[in-house]
Design an enzyme around this catalytic site. Structure first.
Site, PDB file in Angstrom:
ATOM      1  N   ALA A 190      -7.771 -70.349  21.533  1.00  0.00           N
ATOM      2  CA  ALA A 190      -7.052 -71.858  22.363  1.00  0.00           C
ATOM      3  C   ALA A 190      -5.584 -71.491  21.914  1.00  0.00           C
ATOM      4  CB  ALA A 190      -7.763 -72.997  21.830  1.00  0.00           C
ATOM      5  N   TYR A 191      -5.027 -71.580  20.286  1.00  0.00           N
ATOM      6  CA  TYR A 191      -3.532 -71.818  20.202  1.00  0.00           C
ATOM      7  C   TYR A 191      -2.790 -70.904  20.754  1.00  0.00           C
ATOM      8  CZ  TYR A 191       0.159 -72.720  17.004  1.00  0.00           C
ATOM      9  OH  TYR A 191       1.660 -72.374  16.160  1.00  0.00           O
ATOM     10  N   SER A 192      -3.356 -69.474  20.675  1.00  0.00           N
ATOM     11  CA  SER A 192      -2.848 -68.225  21.061  1.00  0.00           C
ATOM     12  C   SER A 192      -2.804 -68.322  21.860  1.00  0.00           C
ATOM     13  CB  SER A 192      -4.057 -66.911  20.235  1.00  0.00           C
ATOM     14  OG  SER A 192      -4.366 -67.001  18.919  1.00  0.00           O
ATOM     15  N   ILE A 246      -0.381 -78.907  18.778  1.00  0.00           N
ATOM     16  CA  ILE A 246      -0.894 -79.148  17.747  1.00  0.00           C
ATOM     17  C   ILE A 246      -1.386 -77.806  17.527  1.00  0.00           C
ATOM     18  CG2 ILE A 246      -1.163 -81.688  18.398  1.00  0.00           C
ATOM     19  CD1 ILE A 246      -4.239 -80.141  20.604  1.00  0.00           C
ATOM     20  N   LYS A 256       0.472 -70.327  23.460  1.00  0.00           N
ATOM     21  CA  LYS A 256       1.673 -69.573  22.889  1.00  0.00           C
ATOM     22  C   LYS A 256       1.627 -68.205  23.518  1.00  0.00           C
ATOM     23  CE  LYS A 256       2.714 -73.153  20.230  1.00  0.00           C
ATOM     24  NZ  LYS A 256       3.779 -73.783  20.035  1.00  0.00           N
TER      25      LYS A 256
END
Length: 255
Positions: free
Chosen positions: A161-163, A99, A166
């Site tokens: 958060a996404y970075s 997400i 990943k």
């Protein structure tokens, strides 16, 4: 389309009901693999199953579905057991579930949103590998591709958060690849730039414009370009490369 030989292999694709995951599942099936789509969206899974089974060139029993929350170990273990019961083996794992999370500055980021992004995008990859790798070890064969992102290399503003998740996928891939290198198990990841999938519904237009401005190719990635790279990475031809990162950023990546 180049024909990759995946005959007699069974693949699990998480996030397989749509986007990258669905495109990858279709490509692997076209290359001869049987596939299991794992996703938490039961209704979209049923639609994806119908689409794949409508292809008369492949037997209907070469595709199955499992409703799975990859952030929960019990759910992942149950799906693993169900998949092996149905197909007898798992030789390929593509960890694509993820997400985007909301767009906020780091100091304004919701703790609940941070935890959800990390749980699905990073812990979910770990849990799926933790459940499936032992089966690959017993067969002394496996191919794993974890879907990271160019954000994991560069860190996108308002997407901490996404970075971070990943980036964690990249490091986890390198660790697992070294741990399984002597068992004919290849573990690699890809770092795609943004593509126009439903994940765009989760981010702001400002962030979409930012991502496009960073791509020298001047366009977004196409999902079929992802599945083309993954098809080779999960094949037996990929017999040496492991614990590696493959760039799909349209020239954006600087390393």
């Amino acid at each position: 389309m180049n024909q990759i030989d995946l005959n007699h292999r069974h693949a699990v694709i998480t996030g397989g009901a749509q986007g990258f995951g669905f495109s990858i599942a279709a490509r692997l099936r076209a290359s001869g693999a049987s596939v299991s789509l794992w996703d938490r969206d039961a209704e979209t899974l049923k639609l994806a199953l119908g689409q794949l089974q409508s292809d008369q060139r492949q037997p209907q029993d070469t595709v199955s579905i499992e409703t799975v929350d990859v952030s929960q170990m019990d759910s992942v273990m149950a799906a693993t057991e169900n998949t092996i019961r149905k197909h007898g083996r798992i030789e390929i794992l593509v960890a694509s579930a993820g997400i985007a999370g909301p767009n906020f500055k780091s100091w304004e980021y919701s703790l609940d949103a941070w935890k959800q992004v990390i749980d699905i995008n990073l812990t979910g990859v770990f849990l799926c590998c933790r459940a499936i790798v032992p089966h690959m070890l017993r067969r002394n064969y496996g191919r794993i591709v974890n879907i990271s992102s160019i954000a994991g290399k560069e860190g996108n503003p308002t997407a901490s958060a996404y970075s971070a998740a990943k980036a964690g996928v990249i490091a986890f891939t390198k660790s697992l690849g070294k741990e399984t290198a002597l068992n004919n198990i290849a573990v690699n990841c890809i770092t795609p730039a943004a593509a126009r999938t439903r994940i765009f519904d989760q981010v702001s237009q400002e962030h979409i414009d930012f991502m496009l401005s960073k791509i020298p190719r001047g366009r977004f990635l196409q999902v079929d370009e992802v599945s083309s790279m993954v098809a080779w990475l999960v094949s037996e031809e990929n017999s040496f490369t492991t614990a590696a990162v493959f760039d799909l950023s349209g020239g954006r990546a600087t390393y």
